[in-house]
Design a protein around this motif. Structure first.
Motif: not given
Lengths: 413, 364
Positions: B93-94, B97, B105-106, B109-110, B153, B157
Motif C-alpha cells: 500500500l502506498f 496516500m 490509483y488504478p 491511471v485509467r 485495490r 479495476f
C-alpha cells in the motif's frame, strides 16, 4: 509493613520516582563528555563569533578620554581645541606604549589611508615633552598631517568609538553609515554579490549531485548485494582519500598542460588549451565530485528500504513505469532526496578548501573571504559578521525547507 | 501444442525460466486454468512458484514456452497492459496516500472521471467493510485492514485475473483464518480467477479449487485438495501435504490396484502408486489419523507390531509416538476422548489400518 491494597502508596510513588531519577542520572553521565566537548569546541566559539561581530572595544580602550571629549562635538567643522589636545596627548602615550598601530588599523578600515597618517603623527608626537605638548599640542597635531584638519577624520574616530556596533553587519551587506548617521549603499559592492554567487554555486552543485546521484543510488538499491557493495566502494572511495589529494588531482586534470587539455588538443578539438582551472567551472566540478557521496548515501539508504513490490503494484494496476516512478517511487524516496540535497547544499555553502585551491579569483565563495579577513586583513570582527550572516542564512533556508518539505521527511539512513 | 478447450481462460504451455543460463528454476510448467477458478501454487521456498507468478504478472521474462490469456499470448505484453490485479505479501500500500487514494490509483491511471472514481472507491471500501477508513493512511491500519485494502485495490479495476503472492504470510493465525474466509467470500461473490502462491498448506487446502504442488521447478501434482490429500501421486506430495508416516518394505505381490508389502512390522496391503514393481524396495505412507491402536471397533486390513515410545498431549487430540522394529518413528493421532489408551514405556502395541489408506510408493 506491607501494603496489601492495590493502590499506589506514597512509598511506591517515591520508589518509582527514585528509579526514574537514577536512570536519568545514568543517561546524563553517558553524554556528559560529549556535552562538555560540544560546549567548548562548538557552542563557545560560535557564541564568541556572534559576540565579536558586534563587539569592538579596541578604539574605546585606546582613546577613552578623546572619545568622551568628542561626545559634545556636532560633527561639523573641527572639534574643540580641548579635544585635539587630548588626542595629541593620547597619541604620545600610544606611541610610547607602541599601541598606535592598533588604532591605525581600526581607523584605516573606515577611512582608507589613515593607517600611515596615524603612524607618522604618532612618531612625530612621541619625542615632544609634556609641557610643550600641553601648550602647543593642537598646532603640533595639525602640523603632523593635514588630514587632522579634515572633519571626516574625526567622524571616523568618533564612529569607531562605540564598544557595540552594527557597522560590521552593515559592511557585510554592502551598506555603510553616512556622515549624518543614515544608512546607504557602500561605494564598493562585494559581499551581497558574493553571497548570491555562493548560493547559486551551492544550488548548482546540489542539482548536479542530485542528477548524478539519484540514478546511481536507484541502480545500487536494485542491484544484487555483491554488485551494490562493489559500487559502494567507488562511492566511498573519495571519503578514503585526503580531501587535498582529491582537489589536487583535479588541478592535475584540468590545468593548461593537464590530462583533459592535452587530450582535447590531441583529438584536434581545440588548438589552444582551454581555461578549465581557477574559475567557477573547476570549483563546481571538483565540489560536485567531492560532495557526491553525501547525496548518494542518504538516497541509497532510503531507496534500499523501498520494497520493489511498490513499483510492481503500481505497474500491475496499469501505471506506466515512468508514471509509477513519479507518483509512487519519487514521493517515497523524498526523505533521502531532501536529506541529501540539504546536506550537500549546506556543506557547499560553507566550503573553503576546494574553492581556495581551484577557484582562482572567479570561483571564490563567501568562506574564502571570511578566511581572508581572518588571516590577511586581520579584521576578525567583519569575518565574524560575515560568518554570522552565513549562519543566519542557512538557518533561514533550513526553516524554509522545514516549512515546505518538512524535517520529518528527512532520513539519513 | 495441445488443443485449447473453450473453457480454458489461462494457459501455461511448457513455460521455462532460467536466471543464470545454467539452471532452470521452472522446468516446463503446463497448466490450464478455467475462468473463475481458484488455483494455488504450493511448494517449499525456492521451488519456483513465485517465479511462475512473476512471469504471469510480467515482472520476469519467460525464457521459453508460452503464457496465454483467453487464447492470446501475453509473453510480450508489458506488465502495465496485462490488466492483472496483484496482492503482495507486504501489501504494497502506498504509504504517502490515503486508503481512498490507494484505491483510486488504478482508476485514475485509467483516466476514469472523478465522480465515477469516487463512487467506485466507496463501493469497494464497503465491499471489504472499511467504509469509514477512506481518509486514513495505511500506517494507521492494522494488518488485517491493510490486507483488505490491498485486496480491494487489486479488485477495483475489475481485472479478470488476480494474483496473490503469499498475501497472508505476515498475519497471525487468527487473522489469517479470517482473511482466508474473506478472500473466499470475495472470490465467490465477484467470480474473478485467482492464482494464489503460498507455502502454507492449510491455507491452500481450505481455499483452493485446485492446488499445484511445486518442487524443484516441477509440478508434482495438480489436483483438488481432497484428491491431493487422499491420493498423492508420489512420496513428495504424500510427505509435503499434511503429516505422514512412511514404513519401509519390499513389494511381494501386485494384484492390479493393490499390493502386498512385506515389512519388519508385518505385511501391509496397500494401494499401488505409479512406478511400483514386484520385488523392489518401497515405502508405504499411512496418515497418523488413519492409524488405530488395538483394541478398537474399527474394521482393519493391516496390523503393524510396534513399541510405544511416548505420547504428547496437544489438547483436542493426543499424539502417540511408536517405534517400528527398524527404529523409525511412527505417529498416531487419537482424539482426546475416553478411548485414548495408556501405555507403559517400551510396551508392545498393534497399529491397525485400512488398505485404502495405505499407499505404496517406489523407494529410490
Amino acid at each position: 509493613m506491607t501494603d496489601r491494597t492495590h493502590t499506589l502508596s506514597p512509598e511506591d510513588a517515591r520508589n518509582a520516582a527514585r528509579e526514574v531519577r537514577k536512570r536519568r542520572f545514568q543517561a546524563f553521565v553517558f553524554v556528559v563528555p560529549l556535552l562538555v566537548f560540544i560546549l567548548f569546541a562548538f557552542v563557545a566559539p560560535i557564541a564568541t563569533m556572534l559576540y565579536r561581530s558586534v563587539h569592538n572595544p579596541t578604539v574605546a580602550n585606546l582613546v577613552p578620554e578623546t572619545l568622551a571629549a568628542l561626545e559634545d562635538w556636532s560633527g561639523e567643522g573641527l572639534p574643540d581645541d580641548a579635544v585635539l589636545l587630548q588626542f595629541a596627548a593620547d597619541m604620545k602615550r600610544m606611541a610610547n606604549e607602541r599601541t598606535s598601530g592598533q588604532l591605525a588599523d581600526e581607523i584605516n578600515r573606515a577611512l582608507p589611508g589613515m593607517s600611515s597618517v596615524i603612524k607618522s603623527s604618532a612618531r612625530a608626537l612621541r619625542r615632544v615633552d609634556d609641557t610643550d605638548l600641553a601648550a602647543n599640542g593642537v598646532a603640533l597635531l595639525l602640523d603632523a598631517n593635514d588630514r587632522w584638519s579634515d572633519p571626516a577624520t574625526w567622524r571616523a574616530i568618533r564612529d569607531a568609538g562605540p564598544i557595540y556596533t552594527s557597522s560590521y553587519y552593515l559592511t557585510s551587506i554592502d551598506l555603510e553609515r553616512g556622515a549624518d548617521g543614515s544608512i546607504g549603499a557602500r561605494d564598493v559592492q562585494i559581499y551581497k554579490q558574493l553571497y548570491t554567487k555562493t548560493l547559486k554555486m551551492a544550488l548548482t552543485i546540489t542539482v548536479l549531485t542530485l542528477l548524478l546521484g539519484y540514478p546511481l543510488a536507484f541502480f545500487m538499491s536494485q542491484a544484487s548485494d555483491s554488485l551494490s557493495n562493489f559500487l559502494m566502494v567507488f562511492v566511498l572511495l573519495p571519503f578514503w582519500t585526503s580531501l587535498l589529494v582529491r582537489t589536487t588531482a583535479w588541478i592535475a586534470l584540468l590545468q593548461a598542460g593537464g590530462v583533459v587539455n592535452s587530450s582535447l588538443i590531441w583529438l584536434g578539438i581545440t588548438d589552444e588549451p582551454i581555461e578549465l582551472l581557477y574559475n567557477e567551472f573547476s570549483t563546481i566540478l571538483a565540489m560536485t565530485h567531492i560532495l557526491l557521496p553525501f547525496m548518494v548515501l542518504p538516497l541509497y539508504a532510503v531507496m534500499r528500504g523501498i520494497d520493489p513490490s511498490f513499483m510492481r503494484a503500481a505497474i500491475s494496476m496499469g501505471s506506466t513505469p515512468l508514471g509509477a516512478w513519479y507518483k509512487i517511487y519519487l514521493p517515497m524516496s523524498l526523505p533521502g532526496l531532501s536529506a541529501g540535497a540539504l546536506l550537500v547544499f549546506i556543506i557547499s555553502v560553507g566550503y573553503y578548501i576546494t574553492p581556495a585551491l581551484v577557484g582562482g579569483t572567479d570561483g571564490q565563495m563567501i568562506s574564502n573571504i571570511i578566511a581572508f579577513h581572518m588571516q590577511v586583513s586581520n579584521n576578525w570582527e567583519l569575518a565574524a559578521a560575515l560568518g554570522s550572516l552565513l549562519l543566519i542564512l542557512i538557518l533561514v533556508l533550513y526553516w524554509l525547507f522545514d516549512r515546505f518539505v518538512g524535517t520529518d521527511n528527512l532520513k539519513l539512513g | 501444442m495441445k488443443d485449447i478447450s473453450p473453457a480454458t481462460f489461462l494457459r501455461f504451455d511448457n513455460v521455462k525460466k532460467s536466471y543464470d543460463q545454467k539452471n532452470l528454476v521452472v522446468k516446463g510448467f503446463d497448466m490450464d486454468v478455467r475462468q473463475g477458478e481458484f488455483i494455488t501454487l504450493l511448494g517449499p521456498s525456492g521451488s519456483g512458484k513465485t517465479t511462475v507468478l512473476m512471469m504471469l504478472a510480467g515482472f520476469e521474462s519467460v525464457t521459453s514456452g508460452d503464457i496465454a490469456i483467453s487464447g492470446k499470448s501475453i509473453n510480450n505484453t508489458a506488465p502495465n497492459k496485462r490488466n492483472i490485479g496483484m496482492v503482495f505479501q507486504n501489501y504494497a500500500l502506498f504509504p504517502h496516500m490515503t486508503v481512498a487514494d490507494n484505491l483510486a490509483y488504478p482508476l485514475s491511471v485509467r483516466k476514469m472521471p472523478r465522480d465515477q472514481i469516487k463512487a467506485r472507491v466507496a463501493e469497494y471500501l464497503a465491499l471489504v467493510e472499511l467504509s469509514d477508513f477512506g481518509d486514513r493512511r495505511p500506517g494507521q491500519l492494522s494488518g488485517g485492514q491493510k490486507q483488505r485494502v490491498a485486496l480491494a485495490r487489486a479488485m477495483i479495476f475489475q481485472p479478470e485475473l488476480i494474483l496473490m503472492d503469499e498475501p497472508l504470510g505476515a498475519l497471525d493465525k487468527n487473522l489469517r483464518e479470517q482473511m482466508q474466509f474473506e478472500i473466499t467470500r470475495l472470490h465467490k461473490q465477484i467470480g474473478f480467477t485467482v492464482i494464489y502462491v503460498t507455502h502454507d498448506q492449510t491455507e491452500a487446502l481450505s481455499m483452493s479449487d485446485r492446488i499445484a504442488v511445486f518442487n524443484d521447478g516441477v509440478v508434482q501434482q495438480c489436483a483438488p485438495p481432497s484428491e491431493l490429500y487422499e491420493r498423492p501421486v508420489n512420496a513428495f506430495v504424500a510427505d509435503f501435504i499434511g503429516e505422514n508416516n512412511f514404513v519401509s518394505g519390499k513389494v511381494e505381490r501386485i494384484d492390479g490396484e493393490s499390493a502386498q508389502i512385506q515389512t519388519d512390522a508385518g505385511t501391509i496391503t496397500a494401494q499401488v502408486a505409479d512406478g511400483l514393481t514386484t520385488g523392489s524396495d518401497c515405502k508405504v505412507s499411512i496418515r497418523p489419523e488413519k492409524l488405530f491402536i488395538h483394541p478398537t471397533d474399527h474394521a482393519y486390513d493391516n496390523a503393524l507390531t510396534v513399541t510405544f515410545n511416548t505420547r504428547i498431549y496437544v489438547g483436542d487430540f493426543i499424539r502417540y509416538y511408536f517405534k517400528l522394529p527398524d527404529g523409525t518413528d511412527i505417529i498416531v493421532k487419537v482424539l482426546n476422548d475416553l478411548s485414548a489408551p495408556e501405555f507403559n514405556d517400551g510396551a508392545d502395541a498393534q497399529l491397525l489400518s485400512l488398505a485404502k489408506d495405505c499407499i505404496a510408493f517406489p523407494d529410490h
